[in-house]
Design an enzyme around this catalytic site. Structure first.
Site, PDB file in Angstrom:
ATOM      1  N   GLU A  39      53.257  42.968  25.810  1.00 22.69           N
ATOM      2  CA  GLU A  39      51.743  41.760  26.164  1.00 22.69           C
ATOM      3  C   GLU A  39      52.578  40.771  26.995  1.00 22.69           C
ATOM      4  O   GLU A  39      53.218  40.344  25.765  1.00 22.69           O
ATOM      5  CB  GLU A  39      50.995  41.706  24.574  1.00 22.69           C
ATOM      6  CG  GLU A  39      49.938  41.434  25.058  1.00 22.69           C
ATOM      7  CD  GLU A  39      48.967  41.450  23.445  1.00 22.69           C
ATOM      8  OE1 GLU A  39      49.401  41.672  22.865  1.00 22.69           O
ATOM      9  OE2 GLU A  39      47.918  40.548  23.489  1.00 22.69           O
ATOM     10  N   ARG A 265      62.349  49.676  14.550  1.00 18.83           N
ATOM     11  CA  ARG A 265      62.251  48.380  15.320  1.00 18.83           C
ATOM     12  C   ARG A 265      64.185  47.899  15.323  1.00 18.83           C
ATOM     13  O   ARG A 265      64.348  48.258  13.925  1.00 18.83           O
ATOM     14  CB  ARG A 265      61.158  47.448  14.481  1.00 18.83           C
ATOM     15  CG  ARG A 265      59.802  47.895  14.860  1.00 18.83           C
ATOM     16  CD  ARG A 265      59.123  47.001  14.117  1.00 18.83           C
ATOM     17  NE  ARG A 265      59.317  45.490  15.133  1.00 18.83           N
ATOM     18  CZ  ARG A 265      57.905  44.979  15.856  1.00 18.83           C
ATOM     19  NH1 ARG A 265      57.101  45.939  16.276  1.00 18.83           N
ATOM     20  NH2 ARG A 265      57.657  43.208  16.189  1.00 18.83           N
ATOM     21  N   LYS A 275      56.502  37.671  17.499  1.00 21.39           N
ATOM     22  CA  LYS A 275      55.905  36.740  18.342  1.00 21.39           C
ATOM     23  C   LYS A 275      55.460  35.855  18.005  1.00 21.39           C
ATOM     24  O   LYS A 275      55.127  34.754  18.827  1.00 21.39           O
ATOM     25  CB  LYS A 275      55.231  37.484  19.416  1.00 21.39           C
ATOM     26  CG  LYS A 275      55.753  37.715  20.967  1.00 21.39           C
ATOM     27  CD  LYS A 275      55.435  38.283  22.194  1.00 21.39           C
ATOM     28  CE  LYS A 275      54.850  39.939  22.047  1.00 21.39           C
ATOM     29  NZ  LYS A 275      54.400  40.093  22.668  1.00 21.39           N
TER      30      LYS A 275
HETATM   31  P1  ATP Z   1      55.879  41.196  17.802  1.00 16.43           P
HETATM   32  O1  ATP Z   1      55.939  42.021  16.769  1.00 16.43           O
HETATM   33  O2  ATP Z   1      57.321  40.673  18.602  1.00 16.43           O
HETATM   34  O3  ATP Z   1      54.850  41.017  18.415  1.00 16.43           O
HETATM   35  P2  ATP Z   1      54.975  43.729  19.700  1.00 16.43           P
HETATM   36  O4  ATP Z   1      55.518  45.147  19.148  1.00 16.43           O
HETATM   37  O5  ATP Z   1      53.714  42.940  19.637  1.00 16.43           O
HETATM   38  O6  ATP Z   1      55.963  42.538  19.473  1.00 16.43           O
HETATM   39  P3  ATP Z   1      54.841  43.783  22.423  1.00 16.43           P
HETATM   40  O7  ATP Z   1      54.672  42.864  23.400  1.00 16.43           O
HETATM   41  O8  ATP Z   1      53.378  44.850  22.538  1.00 16.43           O
HETATM   42  O9  ATP Z   1      55.239  42.867  21.103  1.00 16.43           O
HETATM   43  O10 ATP Z   1      55.834  44.738  22.378  1.00 16.43           O
HETATM   44  C1  ATP Z   1      56.372  45.638  23.902  1.00 16.43           C
HETATM   45  C2  ATP Z   1      57.181  46.630  22.838  1.00 16.43           C
HETATM   46  O11 ATP Z   1      58.049  46.441  22.458  1.00 16.43           O
HETATM   47  C3  ATP Z   1      56.595  47.658  21.736  1.00 16.43           C
HETATM   48  O12 ATP Z   1      56.536  49.024  22.820  1.00 16.43           O
HETATM   49  C4  ATP Z   1      57.224  47.567  21.254  1.00 16.43           C
HETATM   50  O13 ATP Z   1      57.406  48.297  20.198  1.00 16.43           O
HETATM   51  C5  ATP Z   1      58.189  47.180  21.433  1.00 16.43           C
HETATM   52  N1  ATP Z   1      59.181  46.001  20.016  1.00 16.43           N
HETATM   53  C6  ATP Z   1      58.675  45.097  20.018  1.00 16.43           C
HETATM   54  N2  ATP Z   1      59.685  44.157  19.200  1.00 16.43           N
HETATM   55  C7  ATP Z   1      60.494  45.110  18.745  1.00 16.43           C
HETATM   56  C8  ATP Z   1      61.517  45.526  17.742  1.00 16.43           C
HETATM   57  N3  ATP Z   1      62.021  44.444  16.767  1.00 16.43           N
HETATM   58  N4  ATP Z   1      62.692  46.777  17.964  1.00 16.43           N
HETATM   59  C9  ATP Z   1      62.086  47.869  19.168  1.00 16.43           C
HETATM   60  N5  ATP Z   1      61.399  47.387  19.783  1.00 16.43           N
HETATM   61  C10 ATP Z   1      60.401  46.403  19.818  1.00 16.43           C
HETATM   62 MG    MG Z   2      52.066  44.868  20.529  1.00 16.37          MG
END
Ligand code: ATP
Ligand code: MG
Length: 555
Positions: A39, A265, A275
């Site tokens: 995102e 994760r 984020k």
């Molecule tokens: P955040 O929790 O930091 O906002 P998010 O998952 O909401 O992260 P996205 O931009 O939606 O942010 O993430 C893109 C992809 O990265 C998703 O498929 C998510 O599963 C993966 N991802 C995010 N954080 C991690 C992490 N700490 N370890 C592994 N994969 C991750």
């Molecule tokens: Mg997300």
């Protein structure tokens, strides 16, 4: 002093790769297609690097494709700056989506048509409940939810209201479109989830064309299906969303049937990978932007001098599993050090200079000495380092009244200057406050290059720079951003910020070759650690990592 293009990433062996490989072997797919779906509401961090390495790595390994798809369904938080930064960072990490750059917003028309399709089948309805009512009626893990009073609207009324939502007739929050599934479902994600909400905000790509936006769940799986993604790999928090992901695929005329698989994760000690919190640190100026070298963002790590190869190696060693775990930050540092030990050319720099006058060295004269560029890499060659009567050594390398095990310079003691000569300390000069300001030494001209013809030994070899030829630079020493391994465990991680995470040395002295140091090329300052020139104007170096687990103390 230039960085080579990253070597092609080595495949990561893991259970997800095995699933995709057997699907391929057993003919369930003719090719593997994965995607990374960020995102664009912030910069990528090391956790995202894990997701990138998994999805791009498996596609590469199995000769398939991995797409970069922006999950741009919430215009309130999304920005072009983030779209650009994410592409830069994925490329930097060494991955290439080729022509397959997609946006969920590319599918807004299709998603909208599918929403009307669900309405037509009696599987979606417009709900007028307030956000509070919706929340209250959702139920809990132990209590079922309560049906909305609007759940029984006719198809015609739902279509009319949904079209008017789209036409902008209602204010934000007035109505939503919900799937009609089961308010008593054990999985709360199936209790009539919201599909569309009204947001009167301009979107970075579609501008003001829309004022209703699909939410993540409605956009994600259908985007996967449109793109013929075969394996949709995401982190474990989406596991509970998988039944909903499948419900949409079951009830819509989608062109393909992707499957979702989850992995744990990445969590790292002394590190926040959320984020929301990283956004807060930037906004509240706890750090100097998303690419501050203390940030766990890819932009921050790059600016700090972490090579992408080291980051990929770390992700690989951290492994891919379904069980949640926390990886030690020391392991990350070790991967960086291991890579840089082989790759980084060595230079001499003095962070806290103490002047040394070599009394028996002829005044006004100087010479150039040969220095090895990288003892780990014979092909790296050597360079010339200027030497003269006045040099700087590290203040820490001298003690007037040394304890027993202090082997470096002290009155009467002889040490080796790396690549140069043996020197002996003859006199200590102090200022009125009693601080040591200068050392008077003598050198042995027969020890040129660092060895004595009579075979006598010294117990320490020290780095130094020529006082006449050295250049001044700012050096930024970074320490962990948090002062506890589990920041945020007691609430707001901002409370756990380390007030000493940045230590600025305004006037370090560097060997002159470093005036040509390339931004982004990480080097070693001998005995001090790895450093990388900062893009800031002027000559500024960031410490990438120290030489040892606890930051380098001289031997
Ligand atoms: P955040 O929790 O930091 O906002 P998010 O998952 O909401 O992260 P996205 O931009 O939606 O942010 O993430 C893109 C992809 O990265 C998703 O498929 C998510 O599963 C993966 N991802 C995010 N954080 C991690 C992490 N700490 N370890 C592994 N994969 C991750
Ligand atoms: Mg997300």
């Amino acid at each position: 002093m230039s960085v080579e293009a990253p070597a092609p990433p080595a495949p990561v062996a893991n259970f997800l790769r095995d699933i995709a490989a057997s699907d391929l072997a057993e003919g369930r797919h003719t090719g593997i297609v994965t995607r990374f779906p960020p995102e664009p509401n912030g910069y990528l961090h090391i956790g995202h690097a894990k997701a990138i390495c998994i999805s791009f790595g498996i596609a590469e390994d199995l000769k398939g494709r991995c797409y970069l798809r922006f999950d741009d369904t919430n215009p309130v938080k999304e920005e072009q700056e983030f779209i650009d930064a994410i592409q830069r960072d994925v490329r930097w990490l060494g991955y290439d989506w080729g022509k397959h750059l997609y946006y969920a917003s590319d599918y807004f028309e299709q998603l909208y048509a599918w929403a009307e399709h669900l309405i037509g089948k009696g599987l979606a309805y417009v709900d007028d409940q307030t956000a509070e009512e919706t929340r209250a009626n959702r139920g809990t893990l132990t209590a079922p939810g309560v049906n909305s009073p609007h759940r029984q609207r006719s198809v015609a009324e739902n279509l009319d209201l949904f079209r008017r939502m789209k036409a902008g007739e209602f204010p934000a929050g007035a109505r939503v479109l919900r799937a009609k599934i089961d308010m008593a479902a054990g999985n709360i994600n199936l209790r009539d989830p919201v599909l569309y909400r009204i947001i009167h905000a301009a979107h970075p790509r579609t501008g003001t064309a829309w004022c209703i936006y699909p939410n993540y769940d409605f956009a994600h799986g259908q985007s996967d299906a449109i793109e013929h993604v075969t394996h949709s790999l995401c982190s474990l928090e989406f596991e509970d969303h998988r039944p909903l992901y499948e419900w949409f695929l079951d009830h819509l005329p989608v062109p393909a049937r992707p499957r979702q698989y989850e992995f744990a994760r990445l969590n790292i000690t002394y590190t926040i990978l959320s984020k929301r919190h990283l956004t807060q640190f930037v906004r509240d100026k706890h750090v100097n932007g998303w690419d501050d070298p203390r940030m766990p963002t890819l932009a921050g790590l790059r600016r700090r001098g972490v090579p992408p190869e080291a980051l990929r190696d770390f992700i690989k060693r951290a492994g891919v599993a379904r069980a949640n775990s926390v990886v030690e930050i020391a392991m990350f540092d070790a991967c960086v050090r291991e890579y840089l030990n082989k790759a980084a050319p060595r230079f001499m720099a003095v962070l806290r200079p103490l002047k040394v006058v070599i009394e028996n060295y002829p005044e006004g004269e100087g010479e150039e000495l040969d220095a090895v560029n990288n003892p780990e890499d014979p092909t790296a060659g050597s360079r010339k380092v200027p030497f003269g009567r006045e040099i700087y050594i590290e203040h820490d390398d001298f003690m007037e009244n040394p304890p027993k095990k202090f082997y470096r310079l002290s009155p009467g003691k002889e040490v080796r200057l790396r690549y140069a000569y043996f020197i002996t300390c003859r006199e200590v000069v102090k200022n009125a406050g009693g601080e040591v300001t200068e050392l008077r030494c003598t050198y042995d001209p027969l020890t040129r290059g660092g060895n004595a013809p009579d075979g006598r030994k010294v117990q320490a070899t020290m780095h130094w720079v020529s006082a006449a030829k050295a250049i001044a630079a700012e050096v930024r020493l970074y320490n962990p951003l948090f002062n506890r391994p589990d920041p945020g465990a007691d609430g707001d991680p901002a409370q756990d910020l380390n007030p000493n995470s940045l230590d600025v040395i305004a006037a370090a002295k560097l060997e002159p070759a470093l005036s040509a140091a390339t931004v982004g090329a990480t080097i070693q300052f001998e005995r001090l650690g790895y450093f990388c020139r900062d893009p800031d104007s002027g000559l500024v170096f960031n410490r990438t990592v120290g030489l040892r687990d606890t930051y380098a103390k001289a031997p």
